[in-house]
Enzyme design. Structure first.
Site, PDB file in Angstrom:
ATOM      1  N   GLU A   1      -0.470   8.706   1.080  1.00 31.05           N
ATOM      2  CA  GLU A   1       0.399   7.605   0.671  1.00 31.05           C
ATOM      3  C   GLU A   1      -0.433   6.345   0.569  1.00 31.05           C
ATOM      4  OE1 GLU A   1       4.610   7.713   2.734  1.00 31.05           O
ATOM      5  OE2 GLU A   1       3.817   5.684   2.773  1.00 31.05           O
TER       6      GLU A   1
ATOM      7  N   GLU B   1       4.417   9.832   9.118  1.00 29.98           N
ATOM      8  CA  GLU B   1       3.833   8.713   9.869  1.00 29.98           C
ATOM      9  C   GLU B   1       4.359   8.630  11.292  1.00 29.98           C
ATOM     10  OE1 GLU B   1       4.435   5.045   7.735  1.00 29.98           O
ATOM     11  OE2 GLU B   1       2.893   5.531   6.270  1.00 29.98           O
TER      12      GLU B   1
HETATM   13  C1  IDC Z   1      10.061   2.654   2.503  1.00 32.35           C
HETATM   14  C2  IDC Z   1      10.756   2.589   1.155  1.00 32.35           C
HETATM   15  C3  IDC Z   1      12.045   1.822   1.286  1.00 32.35           C
HETATM   16  C4  IDC Z   1      12.886   2.467   2.351  1.00 32.35           C
HETATM   17  C5  IDC Z   1      12.129   2.591   3.656  1.00 32.35           C
HETATM   18  C6  IDC Z   1      12.920   3.395   4.661  1.00 32.35           C
HETATM   19  O1  IDC Z   1       9.884   2.028   0.201  1.00 32.35           O
HETATM   20  O2  IDC Z   1      12.743   1.798   0.048  1.00 32.35           O
HETATM   21  O3  IDC Z   1      14.062   1.677   2.565  1.00 32.35           O
HETATM   22  O4  IDC Z   1      10.903   3.244   3.447  1.00 32.35           O
HETATM   23  O5  IDC Z   1      12.570   3.109   5.933  1.00 32.35           O
HETATM   24  C7  IDC Z   1       5.562   3.813   4.643  1.00 32.35           C
HETATM   25  C8  IDC Z   1       6.509   4.941   4.738  1.00 32.35           C
HETATM   26  C9  IDC Z   1       7.542   4.883   3.621  1.00 32.35           C
HETATM   27  C10 IDC Z   1       7.945   3.464   3.333  1.00 32.35           C
HETATM   28  C11 IDC Z   1       6.719   2.706   2.805  1.00 32.35           C
HETATM   29  C12 IDC Z   1       7.006   1.258   2.388  1.00 32.35           C
HETATM   30  O6  IDC Z   1       5.900   6.198   4.777  1.00 32.35           O
HETATM   31  O7  IDC Z   1       8.646   5.665   3.996  1.00 32.35           O
HETATM   32  O8  IDC Z   1       8.927   3.490   2.330  1.00 32.35           O
HETATM   33  N1  IDC Z   1       5.682   2.767   3.812  1.00 32.35           N
HETATM   34  O9  IDC Z   1       7.450   0.512   3.476  1.00 32.35           O
HETATM   35  N2  IDC Z   1       4.491   3.628   5.385  1.00 32.35           N
HETATM   36  C13 IDC Z   1       3.924   2.458   5.066  1.00 32.35           C
HETATM   37  C14 IDC Z   1       4.671   1.878   4.056  1.00 32.35           C
END
Ligand code: IDC
Length: 306
Positions: free
Chosen positions: A228, A141
């Site tokens: 995702e 992302e």
């Molecule tokens: C989130 C994880 C969380 C972690 C965080 C790190 O769920 O546990 O602490 O990242 O920064 C994304 C991202 C993905 C995110 C997820 C939810 O690709 O890494 O994971 N998310 O926030 N994009 C949209 C949502």
């Protein structure tokens, strides 16, 4: 017959992911959380449960690059590469597709660690040259001020590195604003073949306006993979929204788009599909699976074209 025996090496034709006999193929499955922290899910029993119990044909391995001792910020590279390879080997053994995700997030631009990415993808594609199971996701992302031209430049640098070793490999490329600006891609797509563009949604946050943007791109023939998603909020937490999720899925079915659910983890977030505190790595009872996990398991089981 396994999924990979059935569909063989994949390619992108007329805006769709396509199998060896010209058939549409939808990838569906779970994404791991960061493998540096939740690497224990990379084992045969887990993959078997996901393949046979949840009826998924694909698994995504999320390799964080910057966060919490990520691959480029002090993580143990050898160990992490070992885990990635273990995951790919298991997918090969079980006839599943596997996406290796270079999980760009905190660094915002994929250019920050582009040298590392080049080395990583070179080694991976050399090790698995011609292996039909493996798809390469170049940047999870991009976000912040990064624009599509920059991402395109990065992709134009990494794709030849992969294709030199594994000429037909399918690659997945993100877009600005957390891989939501597929409309920018549509105006100026990459010039090479076998590229899928990733698009991410979290249904409790992302609703009609994003859906309409994606629909426009799909109708125009842009090859998209939802690499995702969840029905939770974009924070990864919050109340799941099944209504918005259902609307997303109507569209994905109409255009035969694949989808990967975030994430295979037991944590406090509503997007971590295994119940908080559950240490089992496979054969989960329904009571050990969170609402979002049960919802997605149903979508996997009813997914056609897989
Ligand atoms: C989130 C994880 C969380 C972690 C965080 C790190 O769920 O546990 O602490 O990242 O920064 C994304 C991202 C993905 C995110 C997820 C939810 O690709 O890494 O994971 N998310 O926030 N994009 C949209 C949502």
């Amino acid at each position: 017959m396994t999924y990979v025996e059935l569909h063989g090496g994949l390619s992108v034709k007329n805006g769709r992911l396509t199998g060896q006999n010209g058939e549409a193929v939808r990838l569906c499955g779970m994404s791991t959380h960061g493998i540096a922290w939740r690497g224990s899910y990379i084992n045969e029993d887990t993959f078997l449960t996901l393949r046979d119990g949840w009826q998924t044909n694909c698994i995504r391995l999320a390799l964080y690059t910057a966060e919490f001792r990520g691959y480029c910020t002090g993580g143990d590279k050898q160990k992490l590469m070992g885990l990635v390879k273990k995951g790919v080997d298991l997918a090969v053994k079980l006839g599943m597709y596997v996406i290796v995700d270079w999980h760009v997030l905190g660094e915002k631009s994929p250019l920050v660690y582009a040298d590392e990415a080049e080395r990583f993808f070179d080694e991976l594609s050399r090790s698995y040259a011609g292996v039909p199971n493996l798809l390469y996701e170049l940047c999870n992302e991009p976000n912040g001020p990064v624009d599509w031209t920059e991402i395109k430049g990065y992709a134009d640098r990494i794709i030849p590195v992969i294709r030199k070793n594994s000429p037909g490999a399918v690659v997945i490329v993100g877009s600005p604003e957390w891989s939501q600006r597929v409309d920018m891609v549509l105006e100026a797509p990459l010039e090479c073949e076998n590229v899928l563009y990733s698009m991410h949604f979290y249904a409790a946050t992302h609703k009609d306006s994003l859906r309409e943007r994606v629909r426009r791109c799909l109708a125009a023939g842009l090859p998209i993979l939802i690499s995702e998603c969840n029905i939770t909020e974009a924070s990864g937490d919050g109340e799941p929204d099944e209504v918005s999720g259902g609307l997303w899925f109507e569209m994905l079915e109409e255009y035969k788009v694949g989808f990967i659910c975030w994430s295979l983890a037991s944590n406090r977030e509503s997007s971590g599909v295994i119940a908080d505190g559950c240490t089992k790595l496979s054969d989960w009872e329904d009571s050990e699976i969170k609402h979002s996990g049960l919802w997605f398991r149903e979508r996997f089981r009813s997914c056609t074209d897989k």
